[in-house]
Scaffold this motif. Structure first.
Motif, PDB file in Angstrom:
ATOM      1  N   UNK A   1       0.817  -1.228   0.000  1.00 16.65           N
ATOM      2  CA  UNK A   1       0.000   0.000   0.000  1.00 16.65           C
ATOM      3  C   UNK A   1       0.842   1.266   0.000  1.00 16.65           C
ATOM      4  N   UNK A   2       2.094   1.146   0.401  1.00 14.00           N
ATOM      5  CA  UNK A   2       2.976   2.310   0.373  1.00 14.00           C
ATOM      6  C   UNK A   2       2.903   3.147   1.631  1.00 14.00           C
ATOM      7  N   UNK A   3       3.646   4.227   1.590  1.00 14.43           N
ATOM      8  CA  UNK A   3       3.731   5.130   2.739  1.00 14.43           C
ATOM      9  C   UNK A   3       3.319   6.520   2.268  1.00 14.43           C
ATOM     10  N   UNK A   4       2.365   7.166   2.965  1.00 14.79           N
ATOM     11  CA  UNK A   4       1.966   8.505   2.507  1.00 14.79           C
ATOM     12  C   UNK A   4       3.087   9.507   2.745  1.00 14.79           C
ATOM     13  N   UNK A   5       3.375  10.289   1.748  1.00 10.10           N
ATOM     14  CA  UNK A   5       4.419  11.304   1.887  1.00 10.10           C
ATOM     15  C   UNK A   5       3.819  12.573   2.488  1.00 10.10           C
ATOM     16  N   UNK A   6       4.573  13.242   3.347  1.00 10.55           N
ATOM     17  CA  UNK A   6       4.014  14.453   3.964  1.00 10.55           C
ATOM     18  C   UNK A   6       3.732  15.532   2.919  1.00 10.55           C
ATOM     19  N   UNK A   7       2.766  16.381   3.212  1.00 10.98           N
ATOM     20  CA  UNK A   7       2.434  17.508   2.321  1.00 10.98           C
ATOM     21  C   UNK A   7       3.581  18.520   2.432  1.00 10.98           C
ATOM     22  N   UNK A   8       4.156  18.895   1.331  1.00 10.80           N
ATOM     23  CA  UNK A   8       5.281  19.844   1.384  1.00 10.80           C
ATOM     24  C   UNK A   8       4.930  21.076   0.562  1.00 10.80           C
ATOM     25  N   UNK A   9       5.648  22.145   0.788  1.00 13.84           N
ATOM     26  CA  UNK A   9       5.434  23.305  -0.065  1.00 13.84           C
ATOM     27  C   UNK A   9       6.790  23.795  -0.562  1.00 13.84           C
ATOM     28  N   UNK A  10       6.774  24.518  -1.645  1.00 17.57           N
ATOM     29  CA  UNK A  10       8.032  24.969  -2.244  1.00 17.57           C
ATOM     30  C   UNK A  10       8.485  23.961  -3.274  1.00 17.57           C
ATOM     31  N   UNK A  11       9.269  24.460  -4.213  1.00 18.91           N
ATOM     32  CA  UNK A  11       9.681  23.585  -5.308  1.00 18.91           C
ATOM     33  C   UNK A  11      10.741  22.588  -4.878  1.00 18.91           C
ATOM     34  N   UNK A  12      10.621  21.373  -5.385  1.00 22.71           N
ATOM     35  CA  UNK A  12      11.629  20.316  -5.230  1.00 22.71           C
ATOM     36  C   UNK A  12      11.972  19.995  -3.773  1.00 22.71           C
ATOM     37  N   UNK A  13      10.952  19.998  -2.936  1.00 17.98           N
ATOM     38  CA  UNK A  13      11.199  19.644  -1.535  1.00 17.98           C
ATOM     39  C   UNK A  13      11.578  18.166  -1.459  1.00 17.98           C
ATOM     40  N   UNK A  14      12.459  17.857  -0.516  1.00 17.83           N
ATOM     41  CA  UNK A  14      12.900  16.468  -0.368  1.00 17.83           C
ATOM     42  C   UNK A  14      12.492  15.934   0.981  1.00 17.83           C
ATOM     43  N   UNK A  15      12.216  14.646   1.058  1.00 15.32           N
ATOM     44  CA  UNK A  15      12.066  14.068   2.388  1.00 15.32           C
ATOM     45  C   UNK A  15      12.816  12.757   2.493  1.00 15.32           C
ATOM     46  N   UNK A  16      13.264  12.498   3.720  1.00 13.49           N
ATOM     47  CA  UNK A  16      14.061  11.297   3.992  1.00 13.49           C
ATOM     48  C   UNK A  16      13.354  10.502   5.068  1.00 13.49           C
TER      49      UNK A  16
END
Ligand code: GLA
Length: 731
Positions: free
Chosen positions: A704-719
């Motif tokens: 089912x996967x993992x929901x990614x957090x809502x981000x703002x701004x271009x090309x935001x990254x999450x780890x």
């Protein structure tokens, strides 16, 4: 035993853990290819069919039987001149200009261990990891012998192929075309995946159906090139990242190459990988041999992702060599984008001070420290330290830098010469240039004739004199143009391109023998010579001159299909990016550079205090994950050419540690949530998110996967870092 021979049927079977490769010496002595694919039992010669085919000639052995033709039979090493009118693996021309060759089986030998190739890079393995099969074929009329070499790394699902052509006849022959691998498929529809590009935008994936006619990619540039990488994938129609039959062919060579894929008149598919036939006109005198560089083959029925893992392991553990194969790579600070040609010994030492303060391991003085070299128009070939520019000797600089607890590396470009240089003024004939013609310039430089021992020996001695001045720990070996005129004052024109590449390998081998502790990073205007051949000498290669994080995501995506992360040179650079003018956050740049050897290519003096803290944290993080990144399994979780986000994952060998990186490529109002599905996890194990403390089952994250957090701004990254906290469900 990985290699079996059934004498009565004349069948050779090569088994790996999950694949089988089979061929047969038939009644006429032709070596026919029977099968390559998922592991099978028994003889596959029942697949061969014989019908009278118009305009497909019959060898005389067949007598009145019109059903036998080389134009139809699947072959192991098809040769021009036998009545096979498809693309062939070999074209030989004799002294009278006649093309004709008819190779028949003579003998074979099976041995323990993996064969090596003198003067050429090749997969290596220990005695108990591999077996070798040598099949000797001969053309009785010309006396030419062709030795087909097969290496089988059973556990790795790897089969290698190379070819040695020897002239045992009277008079010389010309090798005009030679491949080391041919794959013939009797049926099936396939796509060819290849990796095209240009300077600063390498290895874009192209997927194309193999249709009637011939699809050819290659390089005539003297190097493997930015434009087409010498590695392709043949994927069954409909094969995806996770499912389907995929075959990889990786050429272990850094010069001109050619890969041809063709669907023939009977819907049979042939793929060839070898030397490019343009510019090849290799004379073999009596008793002389030519070795065709190795092609690594691998098959899986589990899709592109699994195929990548197989190649990553093979290249990482059986191509890359030396101390740094298994050791953490230094986090380095390179001076190029920090100051280009405008630096002094003092400013480089300043970089080293910053490096020390930020937790980096090494400072690299890039182009401009030697001869007269304040721009890229002069000085190449004069490998004497410019002490006036540096304001001190190299030894003094090295001492100061080492005193800070930082390692020291330098840039070199040994294969080149500037016309404005002492070397060129003394030895104009050492450069490739055709007598009576004016030279083709590129970056205002010419190429030295490395096919000549004398030329490379001279440069080797000069480079050693530099390296001996002060415990240099790293060398960036660059090559900044394509070779347009392959003319050697000493070697026949048709062999100079090949001999040049062997000359480069010879130089590198000698350098490694003399300085086993130096880490050599390959480079050719970034990724213009990013190939398995170079990786035998340089365990990491500067992946691209493009350091823009967003472009790099795509470049590194294409690169990852066949090359391991441990080979990918990647750095965090300043914004706006020098190649694209784009700005991305330091966080995103760090995340992207971590999918590689990791380092910096900027002037730390220009960072704010807050940014410096972030850099320190990035380095700590990278070092914590260095082994997972270098040795772990790498999974592509999205296609950054199509999807709204880029995502990839590193998974430790035992499945217990996971590092997930995601970069948003699109941003819109009121965005839908992205669910990223992980791969390779232990289904029943419980994993804990190091950031949130939340726990998930492996199967849930994969299904089912993992929901990614809502981000703002271009090309935001999450780890996301996941640790396995429970191996299997307790109830
Ligand atoms: C090439 C390299 C760069 C840099 C310059 C120096 O373009 O790819 O990283 O070293 O040469 O001239």
């Amino acid at each position: 035993m990985a290699i079996h021979y059934q004498q009565e049927e004349g069948i050779f079977t090569l088994h790996t853990k999950h694949s089988t490769y089979q061929m047969k010496v038939d009644a006429f002595g032709f070596l026919l290819h029977l099968y390559y694919g998922g592991r099978i039992n028994g003889s596959m010669d029942y697949l061969l069919t014989y019908y009278d085919r118009g305009f497909s000639g019959n060898p005389s052995n067949a007598g009145q039987d019109r059903n036998y033709s080389m134009d139809v039979q699947p072959q192991e090493y098809p040769v021009m001149g036998t009545g096979d009118f498809r693309n062939t693996a070999l074209i030989l021309r004799n002294e009278e200009g006649i093309v004709g060759c008819d190779l028949r089986y003579v003998s074979h030998k099976i041995s323990q261990g993996k064969y090596g190739l003198k003067g050429l890079p090749a997969v290596y393995a220990s005695e108990d990891e591999a077996q070798t099969l040598e099949i000797l074929l001969e053309d009785s009329v010309s006396g030419v012998q062709v030795q087909l070499l097969y290496g089988v790394l059973e556990q790795e699902d790897i089969i290698t192929r190379s070819v040695r052509i020897t002239n045992h006849g009277n008079g010389s022959i010309m090798v005009e075309k030679a491949a080391s691998a041919c794959l013939d498929f009797l049926s099936g529809d396939y796509d060819l995946l290849s990796f095209w590009g240009r300077h600063a935008m390498e290895r874009n994936l192209q997927r194309r159906e193999i249709v009637h006619g011939s699809h050819v990619i290659g390089s005539r540039r003297g190097t493997s090139s930015h434009q087409y990488n010498p590695a392709v994938i043949l994927a069954g129609k409909g094969a995806t990242e996770d499912y389907g039959n995929c075959y990889g062919l990786v050429f272990v060579y850094s010069g001109n190459f050619m890969c041809e894929a063709e669907k023939d008149q009977f819907e049979q598919t042939r793929v060839l990988m070898g030397l490019h036939s343009d510019l090849l006109h290799y004379p073999l005198g009596e008793g002389e041999s030519l070795v065709i560089p190795e092609t690594i083959l691998s098959f899986t029925d589990k899709g592109l992702g699994e195929l990548s893992l197989q190649f990553h392991r093979c290249i990482r553990d059986h191509i890359c060599r030396g101390k740094y194969r298994d050791q953490p790579r230094p986090v380095l600070l390179n001076s190029w984008e920090a100051s280009y040609f405008h630096f002094s010994g003092e400013s480089i030492c300043k970089l080293a001070e910053h490096a020390a303060a930020l937790g980096m391991d090494m400072v690299v003085m890039d182009d401009g420290w030697f001869g007269k070299r304040d721009d890229d128009n002069s000085g190449l070939g004069d490998w004497q330290v410019n002490e006036r520019k540096l304001g001190c000797t190299l030894g003094e600089m090295a001492e100061r830098i080492h005193g800070l607890g930082v390692k020291f590396g330098i840039w070199i470009e040994p294969e080149m010469v500037s016309e404005d240089s002492e070397l060129y003024r003394q030895h104009p004939d050492w450069a490739f240039q055709i007598p009576g013609r004016t030279p083709i310039r590129s970056r205002n430089q010419l190429v030295l004739d490395f096919s000549r021992e004398e030329v490379r020996g001279f440069i080797f001695d000069r480079i050693c004199e530099v390296l001996d001045q002060g415990a240099i720990e790293y060398v960036k070996w660059d090559m900044n143009r394509s070779i347009a005129e392959v003319y050697s004052a000493e070697n026949a024109p048709g062999r100079a391109a090949y001999d040049y590449v062997l000359g480069v390998y010879d130089f590198l081998e000698k350098l490694l023998q003399r300085y086993p502790d130096i880490l050599i990073e390959g480079c050719s205007g970034g990724g213009g010579r990013f190939d398995a051949g170079m990786m035998y000498y340089t365990p990491q290669i500067w992946c691209s001159d493009n350091t823009d994080a967003v472009d790099r995501i795509r470049i590194q995506y294409g690169t990852s299909f066949l090359y391991p992360i441990s080979t990918v040179g990647s750095h965090v650079s300043a914004v706006p990016n020098h190649q694209t003018g784009r700005s991305t956050s330091l966080h995103t740049r760090g995340v992207v550079a971590m999918a590689g050897t990791f380092g910096y290519e900027l002037d730390p003096a220009k960072l704010t205090e807050e940014e410096k803290e972030e850099v320190k944290e990035q380095i700590r993080k990278y070092k914590r994950h260095a082994e997972l990144i270098r040795k772990g399994d790498y999974y592509r979780l999205s296609n950054p050419f199509k999807d709204a986000y880029a995502a990839w994952e590193f998974l430790s060998e035992d499945g217990s540690r996971v590092l997930l990186h995601v970069v948003m490529l699109e941003i819109h109002g009121n965005m839908p949530v992205n669910y990223v599905k992980l791969k390779g996890l232990k289904r029943d194990a419980l994993y804990e998110d190091g950031g949130t403390g939340k726990r998930y089952y492996g199967c849930a994250l994969m299904e089912a996967g993992m929901p990614m957090p809502m981000v703002s701004g271009e090309y935001a990254a999450c780890e996301v870092e996941l640790i396995m906290v429970q191996e299997a469900d307790a109830d």
